[in-house]
Design an enzyme around this catalytic site. Structure first.
Site, PDB file in Angstrom:
ATOM      1  N   GLY A 241       0.816  -1.203   0.000  1.00 49.21           N
ATOM      2  CA  GLY A 241       0.000   0.000   0.000  1.00 49.21           C
ATOM      3  C   GLY A 241       0.847   1.248   0.000  1.00 49.21           C
ATOM      4  NE  ARG A 243       8.504   7.376   1.702  1.00 51.97           N
ATOM      5  CZ  ARG A 243       9.442   7.999   0.991  1.00 51.97           C
ATOM      6  NH1 ARG A 243       9.200   8.304  -0.261  1.00 51.97           N
ATOM      7  NH2 ARG A 243      10.604   8.306   1.524  1.00 51.97           N
ATOM      8  N   GLY A 245       0.925   4.558   5.008  1.00 48.18           N
ATOM      9  CA  GLY A 245       0.356   3.414   5.716  1.00 48.18           C
ATOM     10  C   GLY A 245       1.415   2.425   6.152  1.00 48.18           C
ATOM     11  N   GLY A 246       2.364   2.143   5.275  1.00 52.02           N
ATOM     12  CA  GLY A 246       3.411   1.188   5.612  1.00 52.02           C
ATOM     13  C   GLY A 246       4.304   1.662   6.736  1.00 52.02           C
ATOM     14  CD  GLU A 265       4.818  -4.013  -3.652  1.00 57.69           C
ATOM     15  OE1 GLU A 265       4.346  -3.358  -4.590  1.00 57.69           O
ATOM     16  OE2 GLU A 265       4.640  -5.237  -3.500  1.00 57.69           O
ATOM     17  CB  CYS A 302       3.956  -2.125  -7.151  1.00 60.75           C
ATOM     18  SG  CYS A 302       2.545  -2.896  -6.367  1.00 60.75           S
TER      19      CYS A 302
END
Length: 524
Positions: A241, A243, A245-246, A265, A302
């Site tokens: 998802g 950046r 959120g990660g 990712e 992606c």
């Protein structure tokens, strides 16, 4: 196939009272039925407790038994047929042909890991026999294998409602490793998630898996996901998802009393390098091929080519003309969610307002409220070196061409790029010396290096790497696609001087039926 909006907790369907939430039809922005249950704190507790209870049983099952489970999941997903495609199309706006291919990839990943289990190579089995009379000290008997971490949480991805979601690669590799999985479904495609969760649950029942081996819980917002990541019984996280959120999940996991790995990712612009000889020989073909890759799936991959670098000159001008012409004929496409569409249009507007950037290409006007219009911008290498922030990802069919003055400026630009999933070289024989100079830099930059192709499209094979240095992924030593994805959910354990009766079968003397290294020598 009727949808109920229920959760799946330890193989049991659970319906929660209240309004719940609904999916939104991607093409119109209108809500579609049914209402889906929102998981409670108790539901999270029940799902994780069941996964923890299942772990000692599931992790010790014979590899063949787990392989049969994965193959049964693949069969059940295939059996969903058009019902799965139709619901995924309504929720994501992705065309049926793309979704049918993604469905095949999803079941194919399950079968890939079933094969990996049977091969046994992933265990990295090693045996070093004792040498009791070694001087000056005896050598003990040491044997090693990889073991599963424990229950895993997987977050469904917005841009791949099948291959990176409920039954996607993270779930497949975690289950193969021997880890029960609790999935947090993506709120953009809950109906698709329910269909796939039903398939996994049926496969678990048919193959006699422990009830807590799989759960699906839903809920918009961040509270359910945060509860999962911070639960001490969860031992790893898989995420695809944004950046933002990660990195938030990484912080939650790192701040636990016992930190855990988050395999996220996140962000990649996948730079494409147009080397001089190739550009001179086929600029027009490269321009057309670039636009085809950029606009595929509304640019919501992606590995979308969001950055292109070439050396200033007539050949690069020809590339720009060809790309501009191809883009002018590119129709707008429905984007995955209204939120993603809004973020895309905002990103394009940000580029359009930047003094150093010039827009040179544009797709056809938006045909609907959530359709994305392709866009191509350019800037000089000098301006990029002054402000590399323009290389931030714009998720969708937009790309930035950096016109470098010479090879040295191109190399300088590479030095300012963040970690990437891919880097692509377009080259001819006359470019080999330059490519040889750039290759060590690209190895540090990206997880996959392509020659004379386009980065969109990720084959699921033994040799694939879908990962890269931060921020493309949170851990550049790992991959989320391919057979090595199983390594994320395993850790090594050595057994010293254990009686043979206590050793795992794969580490006992004699023919174990798997590849092993015995006293330093590879053997079957």
């Amino acid at each position: 196939m009727t949808l109920t909006g229920e959760l799946f907790i330890a193989s049991k369907r659970v319906k929660r009272d209240g309004g719940g939430f609904r999916a939104v039809q991607a093409s119109t922005g209108q809500e579609i039925e049914p209402a889906f249950s929102v998981a409670t704190t108790d539901d999270v507790e029940t799902a994780v407790a069941a996964a923890e209870a299942a772990f000692p049983v599931y992790s010790q099952m014979p590899r063949e038994k787990r392989a049969e489970f994965l193959e049964a999941i693949a069969d059940e997903i295939d059996a969903l047929g058009d019902a799965l495609t139709e619901r995924a199309h309504a929720e994501s706006g992705l065309p049926a042909a793309r979704l049918n291919g993604e469905r095949g990839r999803t079941s194919g990943q399950m079968r890939l890991f079933a094969r990996e289990l049977r091969l046994g190579e992933y265990l990295r089995a090693r045996i070093d026999h004792a040498i009791p009379d070694r001087q000056p000290a005896p050598k003990p008997d040491l044997r090693l294998r990889l073991v599963p971490l424990g229950p895993v949480t997987v977050f469904g991805a917005s841009n791949f409602p099948l291959a990176f979601s409920v039954g996607g690669g993270d779930t497949a590799s975690a289950l193969a490793a021997g880890c029960p999985v609790v999935v947090k479904g993506h709120s953009a495609h809950p109906g698709t998630a329910e269909l796939v969760a039903g398939a996994i649950t049926r496969a678990a029942e048919k193959t006699g898996m422990p009830k807590g081996v799989f759960s699906l819980i839903n809920g918009p917002g961040n509270s359910v996901g945060a509860a999962l990541v911070t639960d001490p019984r969860i031992k790893a996280v898989g995420f695809t998802g944004s950046r933002g959120g990660g990195t938030q999940l990484m912080k939650l996991a790192a701040n636990r009393p016992v930190p855990i790995p988050v395999y996220a990712e996140m962000s990649s612009v996948n730079p494409v390098f147009l080397l001089p000889a190739a550009l001179e020989a086929r600029a027009e073909a490269l321009g057309a091929g670039f636009v085809a890759s950029l606009t595929m799936g509304a640019g919501q991959f992606c590995t979308n080519p969001g950055l292109v670098l070439g050396i200033e000159g007539p050949a690069l001008d020809r590339f720009v003309t060809a790309a501009t012409d191809a883009m002018a004929g590119a129709p707008s496409q429905v984007m995955l969610t209204p939120g993603i569409h809004k973020a895309y249009t905002s990103g394009v507007a940000r580029w359009a307002s930047a003094p150093a950037l010039s827009q040179v290409g544009q797709g056809q006007e938006a045909a609907g409220p959530t359709c994305g219009q392709a866009a191509l911008f350019t800037m000089t290498g000098k301006d990029f070196l002054a402000d590399p922030s323009h290389a931030e990802e714009v998720f969708g069919a937009a790309s930035l061409l950096v016109r470098c003055a010479d090879v040295n400026e191109m190399a300088a630009v590479i030095g300012l790029l963040e970690g990437q999933l891919t880097a692509t070289l377009h080259l001819d024989d006359g470019d080999l010396d330059l490519a040889r100079q750039l290759l060590p830099r690209l190895e540090r930059l990206a997880g996959r290096i392509l020659a004379n192709g386009w980065p969109t499209g990720v084959e699921v094979t033994d040799a694939q790497v879908h990962g890269g240095p931060f921020p493309s992924t949170s851990d550049g030593r790992s991959t989320s696609v391919g057979a090595l994805a199983i390594d994320r959910f395993l850790r090594p354990v050595a057994y010293q001087d254990l009686p043979a009766a206590l050793l795992p079968v794969e580490l006992r003397d004699g023919d174990a039926g798997i590849p092993r290294r015995v006293d330093g020598k590879p053997t079957l």
